[in-house]
Design a protein around this motif. Structure first.
Motif, PDB file in Angstrom:
ATOM      1  N   GLY A 134       0.836  -1.194   0.000  1.00  0.00           N
ATOM      2  CA  GLY A 134       0.000   0.000   0.000  1.00  0.00           C
ATOM      3  C   GLY A 134       0.869   1.240   0.000  1.00  0.00           C
ATOM      4  O   GLY A 134       1.776   1.388  -0.816  1.00  0.00           O
ATOM      5  N   PRO A 135       0.626   2.165   0.934  1.00  0.00           N
ATOM      6  CA  PRO A 135       1.423   3.393   0.978  1.00  0.00           C
ATOM      7  C   PRO A 135       2.724   3.249   1.755  1.00  0.00           C
ATOM      8  O   PRO A 135       3.437   4.228   1.951  1.00  0.00           O
ATOM      9  N   MET A 136       3.035   2.047   2.201  1.00  0.00           N
ATOM     10  CA  MET A 136       4.167   1.853   3.096  1.00  0.00           C
ATOM     11  C   MET A 136       5.333   1.174   2.385  1.00  0.00           C
ATOM     12  O   MET A 136       5.140   0.283   1.550  1.00  0.00           O
ATOM     13  N   ARG A 137       6.533   1.629   2.724  1.00  0.00           N
ATOM     14  CA  ARG A 137       7.755   0.903   2.380  1.00  0.00           C
ATOM     15  C   ARG A 137       8.198   0.164   3.632  1.00  0.00           C
ATOM     16  O   ARG A 137       8.143   0.703   4.741  1.00  0.00           O
ATOM     17  N   ILE A 138       8.665  -1.065   3.470  1.00  0.00           N
ATOM     18  CA  ILE A 138       8.951  -1.930   4.607  1.00  0.00           C
ATOM     19  C   ILE A 138      10.381  -2.450   4.497  1.00  0.00           C
ATOM     20  O   ILE A 138      10.848  -2.806   3.412  1.00  0.00           O
ATOM     21  N   ALA A 139      11.055  -2.490   5.629  1.00  0.00           N
ATOM     22  CA  ALA A 139      12.407  -3.057   5.691  1.00  0.00           C
ATOM     23  C   ALA A 139      12.535  -3.810   7.003  1.00  0.00           C
ATOM     24  O   ALA A 139      11.889  -3.474   8.001  1.00  0.00           O
ATOM     25  N   VAL A 140      13.379  -4.839   6.990  1.00  0.00           N
ATOM     26  CA  VAL A 140      13.551  -5.699   8.158  1.00  0.00           C
ATOM     27  C   VAL A 140      15.035  -5.911   8.403  1.00  0.00           C
ATOM     28  O   VAL A 140      15.830  -6.025   7.462  1.00  0.00           O
ATOM     29  N   SER A 141      15.412  -5.963   9.674  1.00  0.00           N
ATOM     30  CA  SER A 141      16.770  -6.322  10.074  1.00  0.00           C
ATOM     31  C   SER A 141      16.679  -7.327  11.206  1.00  0.00           C
ATOM     32  O   SER A 141      15.901  -7.139  12.152  1.00  0.00           O
ATOM     33  N   TYR A 142      17.451  -8.396  11.101  1.00  0.00           N
ATOM     34  CA  TYR A 142      17.442  -9.426  12.142  1.00  0.00           C
ATOM     35  C   TYR A 142      18.874  -9.849  12.439  1.00  0.00           C
ATOM     36  O   TYR A 142      19.620 -10.215  11.547  1.00  0.00           O
ATOM     37  N   THR A 143      19.238  -9.788  13.719  1.00  0.00           N
ATOM     38  CA  THR A 143      20.557 -10.220  14.165  1.00  0.00           C
ATOM     39  C   THR A 143      20.362 -11.211  15.295  1.00  0.00           C
ATOM     40  O   THR A 143      19.780 -10.868  16.330  1.00  0.00           O
ATOM     41  N   SER A 144      20.837 -12.439  15.095  1.00  0.00           N
ATOM     42  CA  SER A 144      20.701 -13.463  16.118  1.00  0.00           C
ATOM     43  C   SER A 144      21.905 -13.451  17.040  1.00  0.00           C
ATOM     44  O   SER A 144      23.045 -13.281  16.601  1.00  0.00           O
ATOM     45  N   ALA A 145      21.633 -13.615  18.341  1.00  0.00           N
ATOM     46  CA  ALA A 145      22.737 -13.714  19.296  1.00  0.00           C
ATOM     47  C   ALA A 145      23.542 -14.971  19.050  1.00  0.00           C
ATOM     48  O   ALA A 145      24.746 -15.017  19.319  1.00  0.00           O
ATOM     49  N   ALA A 146      22.891 -16.039  18.535  1.00  0.00           N
ATOM     50  CA  ALA A 146      23.597 -17.267  18.173  1.00  0.00           C
ATOM     51  C   ALA A 146      24.093 -17.102  16.751  1.00  0.00           C
ATOM     52  O   ALA A 146      23.473 -17.541  15.794  1.00  0.00           O
ATOM     53  N   ALA A 147      25.234 -16.425  16.610  1.00  0.00           N
ATOM     54  CA  ALA A 147      25.717 -16.059  15.277  1.00  0.00           C
ATOM     55  C   ALA A 147      25.970 -17.271  14.404  1.00  0.00           C
ATOM     56  O   ALA A 147      25.797 -17.229  13.197  1.00  0.00           O
ATOM     57  N   ALA A 148      26.396 -18.380  14.992  1.00  0.00           N
ATOM     58  CA  ALA A 148      26.685 -19.565  14.189  1.00  0.00           C
ATOM     59  C   ALA A 148      25.420 -20.165  13.604  1.00  0.00           C
ATOM     60  O   ALA A 148      25.423 -20.728  12.522  1.00  0.00           O
ATOM     61  N   ALA A 149      24.313 -20.038  14.345  1.00  0.00           N
ATOM     62  CA  ALA A 149      23.061 -20.617  13.885  1.00  0.00           C
ATOM     63  C   ALA A 149      22.250 -19.639  13.053  1.00  0.00           C
ATOM     64  O   ALA A 149      21.472 -20.028  12.202  1.00  0.00           O
ATOM     65  N   ARG A 150      22.403 -18.330  13.304  1.00  0.00           N
ATOM     66  CA  ARG A 150      21.698 -17.292  12.584  1.00  0.00           C
ATOM     67  C   ARG A 150      20.191 -17.418  12.735  1.00  0.00           C
ATOM     68  O   ARG A 150      19.426 -17.085  11.836  1.00  0.00           O
ATOM     69  N   ILE A 151      19.730 -17.880  13.843  1.00  0.00           N
ATOM     70  CA  ILE A 151      18.308 -18.020  14.082  1.00  0.00           C
ATOM     71  C   ILE A 151      18.085 -17.961  15.581  1.00  0.00           C
ATOM     72  O   ILE A 151      18.959 -18.353  16.364  1.00  0.00           O
ATOM     73  N   GLY A 152      16.956 -17.430  15.988  1.00  0.00           N
ATOM     74  CA  GLY A 152      16.707 -17.292  17.419  1.00  0.00           C
ATOM     75  C   GLY A 152      15.228 -17.216  17.712  1.00  0.00           C
ATOM     76  O   GLY A 152      14.398 -17.725  16.951  1.00  0.00           O
ATOM     77  N   GLY A 153      14.861 -16.546  18.825  1.00  0.00           N
ATOM     78  CA  GLY A 153      13.484 -16.516  19.275  1.00  0.00           C
ATOM     79  C   GLY A 153      12.715 -15.281  18.869  1.00  0.00           C
ATOM     80  O   GLY A 153      11.534 -15.172  19.201  1.00  0.00           O
ATOM     81  N   ASP A 154      13.324 -14.320  18.180  1.00  0.00           N
ATOM     82  CA  ASP A 154      12.586 -13.158  17.695  1.00  0.00           C
ATOM     83  C   ASP A 154      11.844 -13.529  16.415  1.00  0.00           C
ATOM     84  O   ASP A 154      12.283 -14.400  15.650  1.00  0.00           O
ATOM     85  N   LEU A 155      10.738 -12.857  16.169  1.00  0.00           N
ATOM     86  CA  LEU A 155       9.922 -13.193  15.010  1.00  0.00           C
ATOM     87  C   LEU A 155       9.318 -11.935  14.416  1.00  0.00           C
ATOM     88  O   LEU A 155       9.161 -10.911  15.089  1.00  0.00           O
ATOM     89  N   TYR A 156       8.958 -12.022  13.137  1.00  0.00           N
ATOM     90  CA  TYR A 156       8.264 -10.940  12.451  1.00  0.00           C
ATOM     91  C   TYR A 156       7.570 -11.518  11.237  1.00  0.00           C
ATOM     92  O   TYR A 156       7.933 -12.587  10.721  1.00  0.00           O
ATOM     93  N   GLU A 157       6.556 -10.825  10.767  1.00  0.00           N
ATOM     94  CA  GLU A 157       5.873 -11.226   9.540  1.00  0.00           C
ATOM     95  C   GLU A 157       5.014 -10.063   9.055  1.00  0.00           C
ATOM     96  O   GLU A 157       4.555  -9.228   9.848  1.00  0.00           O
ATOM     97  N   VAL A 158       4.828  -9.987   7.741  1.00  0.00           N
ATOM     98  CA  VAL A 158       3.995  -8.977   7.104  1.00  0.00           C
ATOM     99  C   VAL A 158       2.979  -9.696   6.237  1.00  0.00           C
ATOM    100  O   VAL A 158       3.339 -10.559   5.427  1.00  0.00           O
ATOM    101  N   ALA A 159       1.704  -9.343   6.410  1.00  0.00           N
ATOM    102  CA  ALA A 159       0.630  -9.973   5.646  1.00  0.00           C
ATOM    103  C   ALA A 159      -0.135  -8.896   4.895  1.00  0.00           C
ATOM    104  O   ALA A 159      -1.055  -8.272   5.453  1.00  0.00           O
ATOM    105  N   PRO A 160       0.208  -8.637   3.628  1.00  0.00           N
ATOM    106  CA  PRO A 160      -0.525  -7.631   2.851  1.00  0.00           C
ATOM    107  C   PRO A 160      -1.935  -8.121   2.505  1.00  0.00           C
ATOM    108  O   PRO A 160      -2.164  -9.326   2.305  1.00  0.00           O
ATOM    109  N   ALA A 161      -2.879  -7.201   2.457  1.00  0.00           N
ATOM    110  CA  ALA A 161      -4.256  -7.493   2.072  1.00  0.00           C
ATOM    111  C   ALA A 161      -4.723  -6.377   1.155  1.00  0.00           C
ATOM    112  O   ALA A 161      -4.074  -5.333   1.046  1.00  0.00           O
TER     113      ALA A 161
END
Length: 351
Positions: A134-161
Motif C-alpha cells: 500500500g502506501p508503506m515501504r517496509i524493511a527488516v533487520s534481524y541479528t541473532s545472538a547465536a551467530a553460528a546458527a543465525r536463528i533465534g526466538g525473535d519473530l516478524y511477519e507482514v501480511a498484505p491485504a
C-alpha cells in the motif's frame, strides 16, 4: 542439501608448522649435538593438528621426519638412541595430528550441515517480507545472538491485504530450539489469521488460542500487532512488548505507548484485561519502527542501555534497508562486540 563453504584459514596458521621446523633446524645447526634438539621437530606435526586436514598433517610429519634424519647426519649421531627417540617422537606426534585432523574435519562437516539446516529453517520461519505494501515501504533487520546458527526466538511477519497491511513483531521468552519452535507456531498462526479475521483483536485472539494449546508453564511471547489501512491510520495491539517508535518527518520522536498494559501472549489468564487497540496517524515522511528488547536493552561497557530515541537520525537514509543497516551497525559498535540477545527491527515508512 547445499554444504556451506568454510572460510579459508589464515596463511600464517598454515605456515606455522614449517616455520617452527625451520627454527628448530637453524637452532640445531647453530648448536652442538649435545643440546638434543632433534625431538623438537615433533612440534611441526603438533602445530599441523591445529589447522589443515589429515593429509596435510601427514605431509608435515614426513617433512619433520626427513629434517630429523638430515640433522642427525649433520651432527654425526646417526643410528644413536637420541636419533631413534626423536624419530619415534615425530612419528607419534604425526599419528596424533592425523587423528585430530580427521576428527576435526568430521565435526566441521557435521556443524556445516547443522548450519545449513538452521539457515533453511530461518528462510521458512522468517521469510523475506514485501518491500512495498500500500502506501508503506517496509524493511527488516534481524541479528541473532547465536551467530553460528543465525536463528533465534525473535519473530516478524507482514501480511498484505487488499485494503490493509498487517504486521507482527515478537520475542519468545527463552532461547534455543524451544524458542524457535514457539516462534514458528506464532508466525504460522499469524499467517493464517491475518488475512481472514475482520478485526486486529480477533487476530490476537487466534494467536492466543494457538499458543495456549502449545505452551506449558510460564512460557510466553511478547508481541505487537500492527494494522495499516488505506487512510494511513495505524492500529496497534500490544502484548507486553516494547512500544514502537514513531519518527515524524518534522523530527518529533514519540514512543507509541499502549493506553494500558496487557500480559504477553500465552499469559492472558494471568492478566485482568486483554490489550486494547489504539491508533496513531502517519503522514508523508513519517516512520514507525518496531523492534525487540534486544535493541533497547543492549548495554555498553558502562552498563548503559542503547539510546534508540537518540539514534533516530540514522533512519533518515532514503533507502529503508540501508537505514536499518545503519542502526544495526551502530548498535554493534555501541556494545563493542556481538549482541548477547536477538535483535529484530521492522521499519514502516510512509512513502
Amino acid at each position: 542439501m547445499t554444504r556451506l563453504v568454510w572460510p579459508a584459514r589464515p596463511r600464517a596458521l598454515l605456515a606455522l608448522p614449517f616455520a617452527v621446523m625451520l627454527l628448530v633446524a637453524g637452532a640445531n645447526m647453530a648448536t652442538s649435538s649435545r643440546m638434543g634438539l632433534l625431538a623438537l621437530y615433533s612440534l611441526g606435526p603438533a602445530f599441523a593438528s591445529v589447522a589443515g586436514s589429515a593429509r596435510r598433517a601427514l605431509a608435515v610429519g614426513a617433512t619433520a621426519l626427513a629434517l630429523c634424519m638430515l640433522s642427525a647426519a649433520y651432527n654425526g649421531i646417526e643410528g644413536t638412541s637420541r636419533q631413534i627417540a626423536a624419530m619415534f617422537a615425530v612419528l607419534g606426534t604425526t599419528a596424533a595430528a592425523i587423528t585430530a585432523g580427521a576428527v576435526r574435519r568430521r565435526i566441521e562437516h557435521e556443524l556445516s550441515d547443522v548450519r545449513s539446516i538452521a539457515q533453511t529453517a530461518q528462510r521458512v520461519l522468517l521469510r523475506p517480507v514485501p518491500t512495498l505494501a500500500g502506501p508503506m515501504r517496509i524493511a527488516v533487520s534481524y541479528t541473532s545472538a547465536a551467530a553460528a546458527a543465525r536463528i533465534g526466538g525473535d519473530l516478524y511477519e507482514v501480511a498484505p491485504a487488499p485494503r490493509t497491511t498487517r504486521v507482527i513483531i515478537g520475542d519468545v521468552q527463552g532461547k534455543g530450539l524451544e524458542a524457535v519452535e514457539t516462534a514458528a507456531l506464532v508466525v504460522g498462526a499469524f499467517r493464517e489469521a491475518a488475512p481472514d479475521e475482520a478485526k486486529l483483536a480477533e487476530v490476537g485472539q487466534r494467536l492466543e488460542r494457538s499458543l495456549n494449546r502449545r505452551l506449558e508453564g510460564e512460557e510466553f511471547v511478547t508481541a505487537v500487532l500492527v494494522e495499516v489501512d488505506d487512510e494511513h491510520c495505524v492500529t496497534l495491539l500490544n502484548y507486553g512488548h516494547p512500544a514502537p517508535l514513531l519518527a515524524c518527518a518534522d523530527g518529533t520522536v514519540v514512543f507509541a505507548e499502549p493506553p494500558q498494559t496487557a500480559p504477553p501472549l500465552g499469559l492472558a489468564a494471568l492478566g485482568p484485561d486483554r490489550p486494547v487497540p489504539y491508533s496513531v496517524s502517519l503522514h508523508p515522511g513519517d516512520q514507525l519502527l518496531l523492534y525487540t528488547d534486544g535493541v533497547t536493552e543492549a548495554r555498553n561497557r558502562r552498563g548503559e542501555f542503547y539510546p534508540l530515541a537518540e539514534r533516530v537520525g540514522l533512519l533518515r537514509h532514503p533507502d529503508p534497508e540501508q537505514a536499518l543497516e545503519a542502526v544495526r551497525r551502530d548498535l554493534e559498535a555501541y556494545v563493542c562486540g556481538p549482541l548477547t540477545d536477538d535483535a529484530a527491527m521492522l521499519l514502516l515508512r510512509y512513502r
